[in-house]
Design a protein around this motif. Sequence first.
Motif, short mmCIF file in Angstrom:
data_model
loop_
_atom_site.label_atom_id
_atom_site.label_comp_id
_atom_site.label_asym_id
_atom_site.label_seq_id
_atom_site.Cartn_x
_atom_site.Cartn_y
_atom_site.Cartn_z
N GLU A 93 -83.05 24.01 63.16
CA GLU A 93 -82.41 24.09 64.47
C GLU A 93 -81.05 24.74 64.33
OE1 GLU A 93 -82.41 20.63 66.99
OE2 GLU A 93 -83.89 19.69 65.68
N TRP A 132 -75.45 8.59 68.50
CA TRP A 132 -75.68 9.75 69.36
C TRP A 132 -74.61 9.79 70.43
CZ3 TRP A 132 -77.77 14.23 69.48
CH2 TRP A 132 -77.96 14.90 70.68
N PRO A 158 -79.49 18.82 73.49
CA PRO A 158 -80.46 17.74 73.72
C PRO A 158 -79.88 16.65 74.61
CG PRO A 158 -80.16 18.16 71.36
CD PRO A 158 -79.12 18.95 72.08
N PRO A 167 -82.13 13.67 68.85
CA PRO A 167 -83.36 14.25 68.31
C PRO A 167 -83.99 13.31 67.28
CG PRO A 167 -81.55 15.82 68.23
CD PRO A 167 -80.97 14.49 68.59
#
Length: 132
Positions: free
Chosen positions: A33, A85, A10, A14
Amino acid sequence: MSTFKTKPIPAAKPRVPRVERPWGGFSQFAFNEECTVSLMTVKPNMRLSLQSHTARAELWIVLDEGAIIQVGEEVREYAAGAEIWIAANEKHRLACNAGARSVRVLEVAFGNWQQDDITRYDDDFKRPAHGE
């Protein structure tokens, strides 16, 4: 060093849905996932290498007070519950402050989790610049 990418990575964090229940609730960090989940523990006054990965992005969930995290050039202390992140190829590091307790961070990695995709920019233990 391997640079293959066979699994999607990603570009952004997410969505982490929160599911409420009468007893409280839960967050789903990776719902059906493909990912790798690791629990990292860092001893007081210790730190991981400053590193990046070519084949994965990571979502770190801080479990204990005292986690000092660098992402890019920013270094700051995070409280328990913080979500950080780390995009693929972004420099990052986890450290524990000098308190009396270790800190734990839950890592949810998206992409190909492999030791040979590590590039180290700084390492207290004099490990190689690439790989384990």
